[in-house]
Design an enzyme around this catalytic site. Structure first.
Site, PDB file in Angstrom:
ATOM      1  N   ASP A  86      44.119 126.146  65.292  1.00 18.70           N
ATOM      2  CA  ASP A  86      42.924 125.830  66.064  1.00 18.70           C
ATOM      3  C   ASP A  86      42.540 126.932  67.043  1.00 18.70           C
ATOM      4  O   ASP A  86      43.312 127.845  67.304  1.00 18.70           O
ATOM      5  CB  ASP A  86      43.112 124.498  66.821  1.00 18.70           C
ATOM      6  CG  ASP A  86      44.525 124.319  67.378  1.00 18.70           C
ATOM      7  OD1 ASP A  86      45.234 125.327  67.544  1.00 18.70           O
ATOM      8  OD2 ASP A  86      44.916 123.173  67.635  1.00 18.70           O
TER       9      ASP A  86
ATOM     10  N   ASN B 121      49.288 112.189  72.878  1.00 23.63           N
ATOM     11  CA  ASN B 121      48.538 111.106  72.209  1.00 23.63           C
ATOM     12  C   ASN B 121      48.718 111.142  70.685  1.00 23.63           C
ATOM     13  O   ASN B 121      48.005 110.458  69.953  1.00 23.63           O
ATOM     14  CB  ASN B 121      47.050 111.187  72.562  1.00 23.63           C
ATOM     15  CG  ASN B 121      46.405 112.498  72.097  1.00 23.63           C
ATOM     16  OD1 ASN B 121      47.059 113.337  71.488  1.00 23.63           O
ATOM     17  ND2 ASN B 121      45.126 112.663  72.379  1.00 23.63           N
TER      18      ASN B 121
ATOM     19  N   HIS C  13      48.250 113.813  68.765  1.00 20.28           N
ATOM     20  CA  HIS C  13      47.400 114.759  68.013  1.00 20.28           C
ATOM     21  C   HIS C  13      48.246 115.850  67.356  1.00 20.28           C
ATOM     22  O   HIS C  13      49.305 116.213  67.856  1.00 20.28           O
ATOM     23  CB  HIS C  13      46.257 115.324  68.873  1.00 20.28           C
ATOM     24  CG  HIS C  13      46.618 116.363  69.883  1.00 20.28           C
ATOM     25  ND1 HIS C  13      45.932 116.536  71.064  1.00 20.28           N
ATOM     26  CD2 HIS C  13      47.587 117.328  69.901  1.00 20.28           C
ATOM     27  CE1 HIS C  13      46.453 117.536  71.738  1.00 20.28           C
ATOM     28  NE2 HIS C  13      47.457 118.031  71.062  1.00 20.28           N
TER      29      HIS C  13
ATOM     30  N   GLU D  82      42.392 114.605  67.176  1.00 24.17           N
ATOM     31  CA  GLU D  82      42.646 113.582  68.179  1.00 24.17           C
ATOM     32  C   GLU D  82      42.666 112.199  67.512  1.00 24.17           C
ATOM     33  O   GLU D  82      42.231 112.044  66.360  1.00 24.17           O
ATOM     34  CB  GLU D  82      41.539 113.641  69.247  1.00 24.17           C
ATOM     35  CG  GLU D  82      41.408 114.992  69.948  1.00 24.17           C
ATOM     36  CD  GLU D  82      42.533 115.285  70.966  1.00 24.17           C
ATOM     37  OE1 GLU D  82      43.601 114.634  70.908  1.00 24.17           O
ATOM     38  OE2 GLU D  82      42.336 116.166  71.808  1.00 24.17           O
TER      39      GLU D  82
END
Ligand code: F6R
Length: 241
Positions: free
Chosen positions: A73, A142, A144, A149
């Site tokens: 990313d 979380n 990810h 996400e």
């Protein structure tokens, strides 16, 4: 297609251990196949891994001369030369320290005029390279992976994402303030990640305990992106406190 696989769980004593084990896996991959396509990650988790890989490379047993790399990313709107960009992170931790030719290093282009086209191009380049042999991942609190996400489709490919507030809060430490954290990024999709032949996940530290527990429960849901990895036949998870 919907088969569920067991991970190889490797409990590590500390960061140093995790970094060495992971670097050894990548070294072995490059010894076996010097023109491997590596999927790489940024963040705090792989810093020691890159250090160890650079150390091992300096011993001269393996080379990056024929290797291809694709990072997971990059932020949108951050210049590659900016200290907070993932381009810069990779230069600092790996690219400037090994013999990987510039033309073989790839990160998504978060400065492209046409970002959707940049995503398609990235997918195409991964495919043209023959596909990722070994993919390194960290995990967000979380769940990810990459910047996929919670709620991201398991069928997603390289795409533009709105970063979760929790992700922006965690990453604020790299920026002058939380407001300065970009709101969007380009990330490989879940499907892109799942197409890697082998996956290595780094999940160490108190902050990751809950995410690791959730992974161990084995419930597969798009609400917890890393759970997609249970659909992959060859995942090694290095974990510990
Ligand atoms: C990094 C990435 C992220 C991180 C994750 C964990 O390229 O895609 O998914 O791996 O946010 O970050 P750290 O390692 O900083 O806890």
């Amino acid at each position: 297609m919907n088969e569920v696989y067991e991970f190889e769980w490797v409990e590590v004593a500390d960061f140093d251990d995790m970094s060495s084990y992971a670097a050894e896996l990548f070294e072995r991959q490059l010894l076996r196949k010097p023109d491997s396509v590596l999927g790489l990650a940024t963040g705090a988790s792989p810093i020691g891994f890159y250090e160890k890989l650079v150390e091992r490379h300096a011993q001269g047993t393996f080379s990056f001369a024929q290797t291809w790399t694709f990072n997971l990313d990059e932020y949108i709107g951050v210049e590659p030369s900016h200290p907070t960009s993932f381009h810069n992170y990779m230069k600092e931790h790996l690219f400037e320290k090994v013999n990987l030719p510039v033309t073989r290093r790839h990160l998504p282009d978060g400065m492209a005029d046409d970002l959707n086209e940049a995503c398609l191009r990235y997918e195409m380049m991964i495919r043209t390279s023959g596909g990722i042999d070994m993919q390194l991942l960290g995990i967000g609190v979380n769940g990810h992976i990459g910047f996929n996400e919670p709620g991201t489709s398991f069928h997603s490919r390289t795409h533009i994402v709105d970063l979760a507030e929790s992700t922006r809060t965690v990453n604020a430490k790299y920026f002058p303030s939380k407001d300065a954290v970009p709101r969007q990024a380009i990330t490989m999709g879940i499907q892109t990640i799942l197409e890697a032949k082998q996956i290595v996940l780094l999940a160490l530290g108190e902050q990751k305990v809950e995410a690791v527990e959730q992974l161990k429960r084995g419930v597969i849901s798009e609400d917890f992106p890393a759970s997609c990895l249970h659909r992959h036949p060859h995942v090694t998870v290095f974990y510990g406190k």
